[in-house]
Design an enzyme around this catalytic site. Structure first.
Site, PDB file in Angstrom:
ATOM      1  CG  ASP A 187      -6.542   4.265  -7.193  1.00  0.00           C
ATOM      2  OD1 ASP A 187      -7.410   4.572  -6.364  1.00  0.00           O
ATOM      3  OD2 ASP A 187      -5.381   3.934  -6.872  1.00  0.00           O
ATOM      4  CD  GLU A 213      -2.549   1.690   0.253  1.00  0.00           C
ATOM      5  OE1 GLU A 213      -3.320   0.892  -0.299  1.00  0.00           O
ATOM      6  OE2 GLU A 213      -2.369   2.863  -0.155  1.00  0.00           O
ATOM      7  CG  ASP A 224       4.392   3.210  -6.707  1.00  0.00           C
ATOM      8  OD1 ASP A 224       4.485   2.187  -7.415  1.00  0.00           O
ATOM      9  OD2 ASP A 224       3.707   4.190  -7.003  1.00  0.00           O
TER      10      ASP A 224
HETATM   11  N1  SAH Z   1      -7.950  -3.144  -2.191  1.00  0.00           N
HETATM   12  C1  SAH Z   1      -8.688  -2.239  -1.320  1.00  0.00           C
HETATM   13  C2  SAH Z   1      -8.396  -0.790  -1.611  1.00  0.00           C
HETATM   14  C3  SAH Z   1      -8.759  -0.318  -3.009  1.00  0.00           C
HETATM   15  S1  SAH Z   1      -8.376   1.398  -3.322  1.00  0.00           S
HETATM   16  C4  SAH Z   1     -10.169  -2.552  -1.418  1.00  0.00           C
HETATM   17  O1  SAH Z   1     -10.586  -3.208  -2.359  1.00  0.00           O
HETATM   18  O2  SAH Z   1     -10.915  -2.111  -0.542  1.00  0.00           O
HETATM   19  C5  SAH Z   1      -6.844   1.229  -4.203  1.00  0.00           C
HETATM   20  C6  SAH Z   1      -5.651   1.272  -3.268  1.00  0.00           C
HETATM   21  O3  SAH Z   1      -4.478   1.051  -4.042  1.00  0.00           O
HETATM   22  C7  SAH Z   1      -5.453   2.641  -2.582  1.00  0.00           C
HETATM   23  O4  SAH Z   1      -5.351   2.443  -1.191  1.00  0.00           O
HETATM   24  C8  SAH Z   1      -4.159   3.159  -3.202  1.00  0.00           C
HETATM   25  O5  SAH Z   1      -3.406   3.954  -2.292  1.00  0.00           O
HETATM   26  C9  SAH Z   1      -3.434   1.883  -3.569  1.00  0.00           C
HETATM   27  N2  SAH Z   1      -2.465   2.018  -4.673  1.00  0.00           N
HETATM   28  C10 SAH Z   1      -2.692   2.607  -5.865  1.00  0.00           C
HETATM   29  N3  SAH Z   1      -1.589   2.568  -6.640  1.00  0.00           N
HETATM   30  C11 SAH Z   1      -0.630   1.924  -5.930  1.00  0.00           C
HETATM   31  C12 SAH Z   1       0.735   1.594  -6.201  1.00  0.00           C
HETATM   32  N4  SAH Z   1       1.315   1.927  -7.354  1.00  0.00           N
HETATM   33  N5  SAH Z   1       1.430   0.931  -5.251  1.00  0.00           N
HETATM   34  C13 SAH Z   1       0.845   0.624  -4.071  1.00  0.00           C
HETATM   35  N6  SAH Z   1      -0.452   0.925  -3.746  1.00  0.00           N
HETATM   36  C14 SAH Z   1      -1.181   1.571  -4.675  1.00  0.00           C
END
Ligand code: SAH
Length: 210
Positions: free
Chosen positions: A115, A67, A94
């Site tokens: 996202d 995360e 990341d």
């Molecule tokens: N999987 C969870 C959250 C979904 S929201 C659920 O289904 O409830 C998407 C999450 O991905 C966010 O918390 C965002 O911070 C994280 N995220 C997006 N791009 C990322 C990246 N490149 N590396 C790590 N985390 C990432």
């Protein structure tokens, strides 16, 4: 027991958040896990419900939660530490910055409610964009195996095309997951979006890691 609002207030406090992370005993290190069980990874674990429940249900599988936002990750850490599990590790950052000692260790990557980045000019930021699929090749052990869930039709269509163009074959393609009789651990976003009436799309794809 502490009242919920008190916990929520503490979670929003940056010092509390840092303490939670600094005291966390299951942050990812090069020691990884002390067994050779399969390792699955959720990229973008959010507040960690999926990762935690998968780890509880599958004690013989190891899980790495990734995360990028520490504020969100600290909420997951807070929940997970109550269970004293030995099959969970967390990486805060990341996915593109994950340490190389993870390379060629991963069996399955889960992408849950990533996202959607709806604007075309942001397509490269989608976690199923070709550039991310290229990076995931480094992470997988033998087979490349990705399982994704989303409420978002455009991300679903984009991802399917991206997987196919990249050489993945589709194992499962489900348009309305909650109508199917398959074992499913719900994520926070999944509960939210399905309660709002969105159907949950599911793709399970696989290819050889050449
Ligand atoms: N999987 C969870 C959250 C979904 S929201 C659920 O289904 O409830 C998407 C999450 O991905 C966010 O918390 C965002 O911070 C994280 N995220 C997006 N791009 C990322 C990246 N490149 N590396 C790590 N985390 C990432």
């Amino acid at each position: 027991m502490r009242k919920r609002c008190e916990v929520d207030m503490r979670m929003r406090n940056p010092k509390y958040m840092n303490d939670e992370i600094n005291n966390c005993e299951f942050l990812l290190t090069d020691k990884l896990f002390d067994n050779s069980n399969p390792i699955c990874m959720e990229v973008g674990m959010g507040k960690g419900d999926f990762l935690l429940n998968m780890a509880i249900n599958n004690p013989n599988i190891n899980y790495i939660g990734v995360e990028k936002y520490s504020s969100v990750a600290s909420v997951a850490i807070h929940k997970i530490k109550e269970y004293e599990l030995s099959n969970i590790k967390i990486f805060i950052g990341d996915i593109l910055n994950i340490p190389e000692y993870i390379f060629h260790k991963i069996d399955i990557i889960y992408l849950n409610f990533s996202d959607p980045w709806p604007k075309k000019r942001h397509a490269k930021r989608r976690l199923t964009h070709e550039s991310f699929l290229t990076f995931y090749n480094n992470l997988f052990k033998n087979k490349c195996h990705i399982i994704m869930k989303t409420d978002n039709d455009d991300l679903y269509e984009f991802s399917k095309e991206s997987f196919i163009n990249f050489g993945y074959k589709i194992n499962k393609d489900i348009k309305d997951l909650h109508k199917e009789n398959i074992f499913n651990i719900e994520t926070e976003y999944e509960k939210k979006f399905s309660s709002l009436g969105f159907t949950i799309k599911y793709l399970d794809v696989e290819k050889d890691n050449l």
